[in-house]
Design a protein around this motif. Structure first.
Motif, PDB file in Angstrom:
ATOM      1  N   GLY A  72     -35.905  46.974 -39.614  1.00  0.00           N
ATOM      2  CA  GLY A  72     -36.613  45.835 -40.173  1.00  0.00           C
ATOM      3  C   GLY A  72     -35.738  44.615 -40.327  1.00  0.00           C
ATOM      4  O   GLY A  72     -34.680  44.492 -39.694  1.00  0.00           O
ATOM      5  N   MET A  73     -36.172  43.696 -41.178  1.00  0.00           N
ATOM      6  CA  MET A  73     -35.499  42.418 -41.404  1.00  0.00           C
ATOM      7  C   MET A  73     -35.010  42.332 -42.847  1.00  0.00           C
ATOM      8  O   MET A  73     -35.747  42.608 -43.791  1.00  0.00           O
ATOM      9  CB  MET A  73     -36.459  41.263 -41.125  1.00  0.00           C
ATOM     10  CG  MET A  73     -35.921  39.890 -41.511  1.00  0.00           C
ATOM     11  SD  MET A  73     -37.052  38.543 -41.058  1.00  0.00           S
ATOM     12  CE  MET A  73     -38.472  38.910 -42.099  1.00  0.00           C
ATOM     13  N   PHE A  74     -33.769  41.909 -43.008  1.00  0.00           N
ATOM     14  CA  PHE A  74     -33.174  41.678 -44.318  1.00  0.00           C
ATOM     15  C   PHE A  74     -32.961  40.173 -44.463  1.00  0.00           C
ATOM     16  O   PHE A  74     -32.298  39.557 -43.617  1.00  0.00           O
ATOM     17  CB  PHE A  74     -31.846  42.423 -44.441  1.00  0.00           C
ATOM     18  CG  PHE A  74     -31.978  43.920 -44.307  1.00  0.00           C
ATOM     19  CD1 PHE A  74     -32.015  44.734 -45.435  1.00  0.00           C
ATOM     20  CD2 PHE A  74     -32.092  44.520 -43.056  1.00  0.00           C
ATOM     21  CE1 PHE A  74     -32.143  46.111 -45.315  1.00  0.00           C
ATOM     22  CE2 PHE A  74     -32.223  45.897 -42.924  1.00  0.00           C
ATOM     23  CZ  PHE A  74     -32.253  46.697 -44.056  1.00  0.00           C
ATOM     24  N   SER A  75     -33.529  39.592 -45.509  1.00  0.00           N
ATOM     25  CA  SER A  75     -33.391  38.150 -45.731  1.00  0.00           C
ATOM     26  C   SER A  75     -32.714  37.909 -47.066  1.00  0.00           C
ATOM     27  O   SER A  75     -32.805  38.723 -47.988  1.00  0.00           O
ATOM     28  CB  SER A  75     -34.754  37.462 -45.679  1.00  0.00           C
ATOM     29  OG  SER A  75     -35.678  38.062 -46.572  1.00  0.00           O
ATOM     30  N   TYR A  76     -32.042  36.765 -47.194  1.00  0.00           N
ATOM     31  CA  TYR A  76     -31.188  36.513 -48.357  1.00  0.00           C
ATOM     32  C   TYR A  76     -31.377  35.110 -48.908  1.00  0.00           C
ATOM     33  O   TYR A  76     -31.694  34.171 -48.188  1.00  0.00           O
ATOM     34  CB  TYR A  76     -29.710  36.733 -47.976  1.00  0.00           C
ATOM     35  CG  TYR A  76     -29.461  38.147 -47.548  1.00  0.00           C
ATOM     36  CD1 TYR A  76     -29.245  39.145 -48.497  1.00  0.00           C
ATOM     37  CD2 TYR A  76     -29.532  38.516 -46.205  1.00  0.00           C
ATOM     38  CE1 TYR A  76     -29.079  40.466 -48.117  1.00  0.00           C
ATOM     39  CE2 TYR A  76     -29.372  39.837 -45.814  1.00  0.00           C
ATOM     40  CZ  TYR A  76     -29.148  40.808 -46.777  1.00  0.00           C
ATOM     41  OH  TYR A  76     -29.013  42.123 -46.409  1.00  0.00           O
ATOM     42  N   GLY A  77     -31.187  35.008 -50.216  1.00  0.00           N
ATOM     43  CA  GLY A  77     -31.253  33.733 -50.894  1.00  0.00           C
ATOM     44  C   GLY A  77     -30.575  33.814 -52.240  1.00  0.00           C
ATOM     45  O   GLY A  77     -30.163  34.890 -52.692  1.00  0.00           O
ATOM     46  N   LYS A  78     -30.487  32.683 -52.911  1.00  0.00           N
ATOM     47  CA  LYS A  78     -29.785  32.636 -54.193  1.00  0.00           C
ATOM     48  C   LYS A  78     -30.519  33.401 -55.291  1.00  0.00           C
ATOM     49  O   LYS A  78     -29.944  33.751 -56.311  1.00  0.00           O
ATOM     50  CB  LYS A  78     -29.577  31.185 -54.624  1.00  0.00           C
ATOM     51  CG  LYS A  78     -30.851  30.403 -54.854  1.00  0.00           C
ATOM     52  CD  LYS A  78     -30.558  28.948 -55.193  1.00  0.00           C
ATOM     53  CE  LYS A  78     -31.841  28.140 -55.347  1.00  0.00           C
ATOM     54  NZ  LYS A  78     -32.689  28.568 -56.450  1.00  0.00           N
ATOM     55  N   ASP A  79     -31.817  33.640 -55.080  1.00  0.00           N
ATOM     56  CA  ASP A  79     -32.591  34.435 -56.016  1.00  0.00           C
ATOM     57  C   ASP A  79     -33.642  35.207 -55.231  1.00  0.00           C
ATOM     58  O   ASP A  79     -33.752  35.068 -54.012  1.00  0.00           O
ATOM     59  CB  ASP A  79     -33.228  33.563 -57.113  1.00  0.00           C
ATOM     60  CG  ASP A  79     -34.029  32.402 -56.536  1.00  0.00           C
ATOM     61  OD1 ASP A  79     -34.671  32.579 -55.472  1.00  0.00           O
ATOM     62  OD2 ASP A  79     -34.020  31.323 -57.145  1.00  0.00           O
ATOM     63  N   LYS A  80     -34.414  36.030 -55.936  1.00  0.00           N
ATOM     64  CA  LYS A  80     -35.370  36.898 -55.247  1.00  0.00           C
ATOM     65  C   LYS A  80     -36.424  36.087 -54.511  1.00  0.00           C
ATOM     66  O   LYS A  80     -36.784  36.399 -53.368  1.00  0.00           O
ATOM     67  CB  LYS A  80     -36.025  37.848 -56.250  1.00  0.00           C
ATOM     68  CG  LYS A  80     -37.073  38.785 -55.640  1.00  0.00           C
ATOM     69  CD  LYS A  80     -36.499  39.688 -54.549  1.00  0.00           C
ATOM     70  CE  LYS A  80     -37.557  40.567 -53.936  1.00  0.00           C
ATOM     71  NZ  LYS A  80     -37.025  41.434 -52.872  1.00  0.00           N
ATOM     72  N   GLN A  81     -36.949  35.071 -55.136  1.00  0.00           N
ATOM     73  CA  GLN A  81     -37.985  34.267 -54.482  1.00  0.00           C
ATOM     74  C   GLN A  81     -37.463  33.614 -53.215  1.00  0.00           C
ATOM     75  O   GLN A  81     -38.110  33.631 -52.164  1.00  0.00           O
ATOM     76  CB  GLN A  81     -38.516  33.191 -55.429  1.00  0.00           C
ATOM     77  CG  GLN A  81     -39.651  32.371 -54.810  1.00  0.00           C
ATOM     78  CD  GLN A  81     -39.992  31.141 -55.620  1.00  0.00           C
ATOM     79  OE1 GLN A  81     -39.145  30.274 -55.863  1.00  0.00           O
ATOM     80  NE2 GLN A  81     -41.239  31.049 -56.060  1.00  0.00           N
ATOM     81  N   THR A  82     -36.270  33.048 -53.295  1.00  0.00           N
ATOM     82  CA  THR A  82     -35.693  32.390 -52.127  1.00  0.00           C
ATOM     83  C   THR A  82     -35.455  33.373 -50.998  1.00  0.00           C
ATOM     84  O   THR A  82     -35.681  33.067 -49.827  1.00  0.00           O
ATOM     85  CB  THR A  82     -34.373  31.695 -52.516  1.00  0.00           C
ATOM     86  OG1 THR A  82     -34.596  30.825 -53.626  1.00  0.00           O
ATOM     87  CG2 THR A  82     -33.827  30.876 -51.356  1.00  0.00           C
ATOM     88  N   ALA A  83     -35.018  34.589 -51.348  1.00  0.00           N
ATOM     89  CA  ALA A  83     -34.799  35.621 -50.332  1.00  0.00           C
ATOM     90  C   ALA A  83     -36.115  36.030 -49.679  1.00  0.00           C
ATOM     91  O   ALA A  83     -36.210  36.170 -48.452  1.00  0.00           O
ATOM     92  CB  ALA A  83     -34.115  36.832 -50.951  1.00  0.00           C
ATOM     93  N   ARG A  84     -37.140  36.228 -50.508  1.00  0.00           N
ATOM     94  CA  ARG A  84     -38.457  36.596 -49.951  1.00  0.00           C
ATOM     95  C   ARG A  84     -39.011  35.492 -49.068  1.00  0.00           C
ATOM     96  O   ARG A  84     -39.515  35.746 -47.968  1.00  0.00           O
ATOM     97  CB  ARG A  84     -39.434  36.898 -51.093  1.00  0.00           C
ATOM     98  CG  ARG A  84     -40.862  37.124 -50.607  1.00  0.00           C
ATOM     99  CD  ARG A  84     -41.807  37.401 -51.759  1.00  0.00           C
ATOM    100  NE  ARG A  84     -41.765  36.415 -52.806  1.00  0.00           N
ATOM    101  CZ  ARG A  84     -42.354  35.208 -52.731  1.00  0.00           C
ATOM    102  NH1 ARG A  84     -43.011  34.845 -51.638  1.00  0.00           N
ATOM    103  NH2 ARG A  84     -42.281  34.368 -53.749  1.00  0.00           N
ATOM    104  N   VAL A  85     -38.913  34.260 -49.539  1.00  0.00           N
ATOM    105  CA  VAL A  85     -39.453  33.131 -48.774  1.00  0.00           C
ATOM    106  C   VAL A  85     -38.712  32.963 -47.451  1.00  0.00           C
ATOM    107  O   VAL A  85     -39.318  32.652 -46.419  1.00  0.00           O
ATOM    108  CB  VAL A  85     -39.397  31.841 -49.622  1.00  0.00           C
ATOM    109  CG1 VAL A  85     -39.670  30.614 -48.760  1.00  0.00           C
ATOM    110  CG2 VAL A  85     -40.412  31.921 -50.759  1.00  0.00           C
TER     111      VAL A  85
END
Length: 683
Positions: free
Chosen positions: A358-371
């Motif tokens: 699958g795909m792993f995405s990242y961000g400074k917080d959970k919402q940013t990672a999901r988006v």
């Protein structure tokens, strides 16, 4: 000043239209696109009729737009900016001039797209980022495909970076083509216009649907080519178990420059793309729409190992590919950066694609990672549509760089509020649904952490999450801490939900107050299994994840003053708390080489909100000390030096202090939180 909706009904129309459009991911992505309405009001100063433009402000989201997210400007002043426009070379200067066009005070900051809305001579304008339209916009034959599909209803505009000149271009097209309903912006998205809100919305939706139908009717059936057999997706249970193993490893490489939270996606859209012959080619071309690559970086990191390959070999390959990705991104930055460019913001990937998983995405917080993950799904849909009709041809690398390192984007980052103390941190709190655990969950959450509430009472954990607002930074995990497989599953669920783990709080506990001669083997085993064995199992599984994550970490034990204090009728509880206390020292000595700190907290009896005390322990202890049960908290307070009752919030404060960053050199230690019990002093 009046509310905007009191100035004109056009404001409520705009909000309703925006919310409907923003609620459908096929129409536009989160925080993407903007809408506007023009209306005439009576100017409070001149008393004359005055045209205002109401436009979604910078950084807002259409789906959740409210009045405070709208920027309000004088329409005539926006038009007067044409008289001072210095040309494309000084385009960015125009954004600051929007402030001189504002009506009243408050409201959102005007976005870069304000000119597009203000200069088009129509009362309503929509600018959206639909996947089907961007597929046209990123096709090598985009202009011809647009003409074939839409005729003269929707026209084509070559790529131009968002700004004042783009607004002038679109206004010119609208003025010169009175029958046109909108235009496709090369490499970017869709703009439509109309004299009523309903008609503008209809034109947007009609154009999107027409593009979707055109792709279905005219596109290739397998735009990504045949799937590669060795990258076939694992069965769901196996796939998600593997993803949980990989999550902390991948989060570690994605967090070299800044701590990230992760999100995992294994939808059919993703699995189809990452198993295809076109994966490497299209991934290297990167995304096109500015909203996409600002959140996903220009291209993802792609793992090239088979889904079921040996984990140690996969880990080595991940680290090699990460080094190559960082070198490639740094080279991209150096190719295009000028002396005026902002400093490089980090060279780690925000999207990691793992074939078969699958795909792993990242961000400074959970919402940013999901988006970020949602945006890359948008990009996959765009690539599929473009490849079905023609050849995917995103905007140039230089143009991507100009957007990514735009001064205006840098200004947005500077306006972001300072992150909270635990922002980007991921915690598991055992026994987190009540009492001390609940207080720690609340404190960590308030300080910005993602928190998994691991509790035998799963419904209680879910109820707590509902009471806290159903944030996506919270996860309920049902677990019996005495069972090895359930503990491993709880840790896996946490790493899969948030990407990894930084903090473990071993808080789950119970107690039975009995004399030595009345304590049964079952009493002894129950308390040791829950607290000593449970803490050991959770610490072991969390340590495995922390070690491969390579981001250090904190393990906390909620022990007790009874770990050192000898009281009557307490042999099983006191002994197991002493076991926990020594686990702190043992694990601190062993895990220090990985930067993992292990510490403990020794509370005195915490009566308020305690599940232990409510389940009979309170009555037993009250009987031992000869006091009424409801006065037990006060009794404990009076026997202390400070004469103050210990509350769950006091334990939570200590649990925060250990992990917040001000005690980086403290490990193997215990903090008493007991209001001062001399017989429990640490010596």
């Amino acid at each position: 000043m009046k509310k905007l909706s009191e100035l004109t009904p056009a404001v409520n129309e705009l909000i309703s239209r925006s919310n409907r459009l923003g609620a459908d991911p096929k129409v536009t992505n989160y925080a993407g696109g903007n809408t506007s309405a023009k209306a005439t009001i009576t100017d409070p100063i001149s008393g004359k009729p005055t045209s205002l433009i109401f436009v979604k402000g910078s950084g807002g989201d259409l789906g959740t737009l409210k009045e405070e997210g709208i920027a309000v400007l004088y329409t005539d002043k926006v038009h007067e900016l044409k008289n001072v426009y210095p040309g494309e070379q000084r385009e960015d200067e125009m954004v600051a001039l929007f402030d001189y066009c504002l009506f009243g005070k408050g409201g959102a900051a005007p976005s870069i797209d304000t000119s597009m809305h203000g200069l088009v001579d129509k009362l309503h304008v929509d600018h959206l980022h639909p996947d089907s339209i961007i597929a046209f916009a990123t096709s090598a034959d985009g202009p011809a495909i647009t003409k074939k599909c839409f005729g003269d209803e929707i026209l084509w505009v070559d790529w131009r970076r968002p700004g004042f000149q783009l607004g002038l271009d679109i206004a010119k097209i609208a003025a010169e083509n009175p029958n046109a309903k909108g235009c496709i912006l090369g490499g970017h998205g869709l703009t439509t216009w109309a004299d009523t809100s309903d008609e503008c919305e209809k034109r947007s939706l009609d154009a999107i649907k027409k593009a979707e139908d055109f792709i279905k009717a005219n596109g290739k059936s397998e735009p990504f080519g045949a799937s590669i057999a060795k990258y076939k997706a694992l069965a769901e249970a196996e796939r998600r178990a593997r993803a949980a193993q990989l999550s902390p490893i991948l989060r570690g490489v994605a967090s070299q420059d800044a701590r990230m939270v992760g999100h995992f996606t294994d939808s059919d859209v993703v699995l189809d793309f990452i198993a295809s012959q076109s994966l490497q080619k299209l991934a290297a071309l990167g995304t096109s729409c500015p909203d996409h690559f600002l959140r996903t970086k220009v291209s993802p990191m792609v793992l090239d190992t088979e889904p079921g390959a040996d984990l140690e070999q996969v880990t080595a390959r991940i680290r090699t590919l990460h080094e190559e990705y960082r070198a490639s991104y740094s080279a991209y930055y150096n190719r295009h950066a000028t002396k005026e460019s902002p400093a490089i913001r980090g060279a780690d990937p925000l999207i990691i694609l793992v074939p078969g998983i699958g795909m792993f995405s990242y961000g400074k917080d959970k919402q940013t990672a999901r988006v970020a993950g949602e945006f890359y799904v948008n990009a996959i849909n765009v690539m599929r549509g473009a490849e079905a009709l023609s050849t995917y041809a995103p905007i140039s690398e230089l143009e991507k760089f100009r957007i990514e390192y735009w001064d205006l984007e840098e200004a947005k980052l500077r306006r972001m509020p300072k992150p909270k103390a635990l922002a980007g941190q991921i915690a598991i709190v055992t026994g987190g649904a009540s009492g001390i655990g609940r207080a720690i969950v609340q404190r960590y959450f308030d300080e910005g952490a993602c928190v998994a509430i691991a509790d035998r009472d799963l419904e209680g954990a879910k109820k707590l999450i509902a009471e806290m607002g159903n944030s996506e930074r919270l996860l309920a995990v049902g677990v019996d801490v005495t069972l090895e497989d359930q503990v491993a599953a709880a840790v896996n669920a946490t790493t899969l939900a948030f990407g990894g783990i930084d903090i473990l709080v071993n808080n789950a506990g119970l107690s039975l107050s009995k004399s030595l001669v009345d304590t049964t083997v079952s009493d002894w085993d129950l308390q040791h299994n829950v607290m000593a064995r449970g803490s050991f199992l959770f610490s072991r599984e969390v340590a495995k994840a922390m070690i491969v994550q390579k981001m250090a970490g904190n393990i906390l034990y909620i022990a007790s003053k009874n770990a050192v204090f000898a009281g009557p009728n307490n042999v099983a509880y006191g002994a197991t708390k002493a076991d926990q206390a020594h686990q702190v020292r043992l694990l601190a000595a062993e895990l220090g080489e990985y930067g993992i700190r292990v510490n403990g907290i020794n509370p005195d009896g915490v009566v308020q909100g305690s599940g232990i005390f409510a389940s009979g322990w309170g009555a037993n202890r009250a009987a031992v000390y000869g006091v009424e049960e409801e006065k037990l908290g006060a009794f404990y307070a009076q026997r202390s030096i400070l004469k103050l009752e210990v509350l769950p919030s006091h334990i939570a404060a200590a649990a925060f202090a250990f992990v917040a960053g001000d005690l980086p050199l403290t490990t193997g230690s215990h903090i008493p939180v007991d209001s001062g019990v001399a017989s429990a002093f640490l010596r």
